[in-house]
Design an enzyme around this catalytic site. Structure first.
Site, PDB file in Angstrom:
ATOM      1  N   ASP A   1     -47.706  -3.074 -52.166  1.00 14.05           N
ATOM      2  CA  ASP A   1     -47.073  -1.756 -52.196  1.00 14.05           C
ATOM      3  C   ASP A   1     -46.898  -1.239 -50.767  1.00 14.05           C
ATOM      4  OD1 ASP A   1     -46.902   0.670 -54.573  1.00 14.05           O
ATOM      5  OD2 ASP A   1     -46.929   1.306 -52.471  1.00 14.05           O
TER       6      ASP A   1
ATOM      7  N   ASN B   1     -46.790   3.677 -64.593  1.00 16.38           N
ATOM      8  CA  ASN B   1     -46.254   5.027 -64.631  1.00 16.38           C
ATOM      9  C   ASN B   1     -44.987   4.977 -65.486  1.00 16.38           C
ATOM     10  OD1 ASN B   1     -48.227   6.212 -62.989  1.00 16.38           O
ATOM     11  ND2 ASN B   1     -47.165   5.563 -61.125  1.00 16.38           N
TER      12      ASN B   1
ATOM     13  N   GLY C   1     -44.901  10.135 -62.443  1.00 14.22           N
ATOM     14  CA  GLY C   1     -44.812   9.639 -61.070  1.00 14.22           C
ATOM     15  C   GLY C   1     -43.950   8.405 -60.942  1.00 14.22           C
ATOM     16  N   GLN C   2     -43.375   7.923 -62.044  1.00  9.64           N
ATOM     17  CA  GLN C   2     -42.496   6.750 -61.898  1.00  9.64           C
ATOM     18  C   GLN C   2     -41.307   7.124 -61.012  1.00  9.64           C
ATOM     19  OE1 GLN C   2     -40.870   4.951 -65.513  1.00  9.64           O
ATOM     20  NE2 GLN C   2     -40.034   3.217 -64.366  1.00  9.64           N
TER      21      GLN C   2
ATOM     22  N   HIS D   1     -42.998  -2.040 -63.424  1.00 11.63           N
ATOM     23  CA  HIS D   1     -43.961  -2.608 -62.472  1.00 11.63           C
ATOM     24  C   HIS D   1     -45.369  -2.228 -62.869  1.00 11.63           C
ATOM     25  CE1 HIS D   1     -42.386   1.219 -60.908  1.00 11.63           C
ATOM     26  NE2 HIS D   1     -43.597   1.453 -60.428  1.00 11.63           N
TER      27      HIS D   1
ATOM     28  N   HIS E   1     -48.938  -1.570 -61.375  1.00 14.13           N
ATOM     29  CA  HIS E   1     -49.725  -1.348 -60.160  1.00 14.13           C
ATOM     30  C   HIS E   1     -51.085  -2.019 -60.369  1.00 14.13           C
ATOM     31  CE1 HIS E   1     -47.401   2.143 -58.392  1.00 14.13           C
ATOM     32  NE2 HIS E   1     -47.012   2.270 -59.653  1.00 14.13           N
TER      33      HIS E   1
HETATM   34  P1  DGP Z   1     -43.986   4.318 -59.174  1.00 11.03           P
HETATM   35  O1  DGP Z   1     -44.192   5.620 -58.459  1.00 11.03           O
HETATM   36  O2  DGP Z   1     -44.973   4.050 -60.302  1.00 11.03           O
HETATM   37  O3  DGP Z   1     -42.545   4.152 -59.605  1.00 11.03           O
HETATM   38  O4  DGP Z   1     -44.306   3.202 -58.088  1.00 11.03           O
HETATM   39  C1  DGP Z   1     -43.381   2.786 -57.151  1.00 11.03           C
HETATM   40  C2  DGP Z   1     -44.165   2.177 -56.027  1.00 11.03           C
HETATM   41  O5  DGP Z   1     -43.278   1.432 -55.225  1.00 11.03           O
HETATM   42  C3  DGP Z   1     -44.830   3.196 -55.091  1.00 11.03           C
HETATM   43  O6  DGP Z   1     -46.240   3.011 -55.122  1.00 11.03           O
HETATM   44  C4  DGP Z   1     -44.275   2.886 -53.713  1.00 11.03           C
HETATM   45  C5  DGP Z   1     -43.661   1.529 -53.885  1.00 11.03           C
HETATM   46  N1  DGP Z   1     -42.469   1.309 -53.119  1.00 11.03           N
HETATM   47  C6  DGP Z   1     -41.374   2.117 -53.068  1.00 11.03           C
HETATM   48  N2  DGP Z   1     -40.434   1.569 -52.280  1.00 11.03           N
HETATM   49  C7  DGP Z   1     -40.952   0.385 -51.834  1.00 11.03           C
HETATM   50  C8  DGP Z   1     -40.443  -0.638 -50.992  1.00 11.03           C
HETATM   51  O7  DGP Z   1     -39.324  -0.593 -50.482  1.00 11.03           O
HETATM   52  N3  DGP Z   1     -41.265  -1.697 -50.768  1.00 11.03           N
HETATM   53  C9  DGP Z   1     -42.521  -1.793 -51.314  1.00 11.03           C
HETATM   54  N4  DGP Z   1     -43.254  -2.850 -51.022  1.00 11.03           N
HETATM   55  N5  DGP Z   1     -43.013  -0.847 -52.132  1.00 11.03           N
HETATM   56  C10 DGP Z   1     -42.238   0.227 -52.381  1.00 11.03           C
END
Ligand code: DGP
Length: 115
Positions: free
Chosen positions: A32, A88, A94-95, A101, A103
């Site tokens: 992440d 999420n 918070g999605q 995905h 986490h």
């Molecule tokens: P959610 O909030 O559950 O939709 O989680 C999305 C997650 O994705 C958040 O923890 C941050 C991560 N994230 C967002 N953009 C990027 C990216 O460009 N690269 C990576 N590695 N993670 C990202």
């Protein structure tokens, strides 16, 4: 079908950079960008699924695969004393990325309930 505009589809295809943790024919896992714990890995299906509430019966296997990959990463990182897998679902949870995905969070004490 992959969505050409989806952030995680583009990451999975290598069009955008990521720190890859795992990949097979069905699943891709990467670090992440904004980790909330010492281990914070995102595990995604290669199939573009918007989220849990959009998933269909045919997606059951790949959703299970994502969770089993998360469990294997946790095993390899020796965080099995306590980790969490989180989905999420919907904007109010918070999605923020609308590609399913899991986490994987661990490597520190996790509080309950999550906020
Ligand atoms: P959610 O909030 O559950 O939709 O989680 C999305 C997650 O994705 C958040 O923890 C941050 C991560 N994230 C967002 N953009 C990027 C990216 O460009 N690269 C990576 N590695 N993670 C990202």
């Amino acid at each position: 079908m992959p969505d050409p505009h989806c952030l995680f589809c583009r990451i999975m295809r290598g069009e955008l950079p990521s720190k890859k943790v795992y990949e097979d024919d069905h699943v891709y896992a990467f670090e992440d960008l904004h980790p909330k714990a010492p281990t914070h890995v995102l595990v995604i299906p290669k199939k573009h699924i918007v989220g849990l509430k959009e998933a269909e019966a045919a997606d059951a296997e790949v959703i299970g695969r994502c969770h089993l990959v998360a469990a294997e990463i946790a095993r390899q990182r020796n965080i099995e004393n306590g980790y969490r897998t989180v989905l999420n679902v919907g904007p109010e949870s918070g999605q923020s990325v609308f590609h399913f995905h899991v986490h994987l969070l661990g490597g520190r004490r996790l509080t309950w309930p999550p906020g």
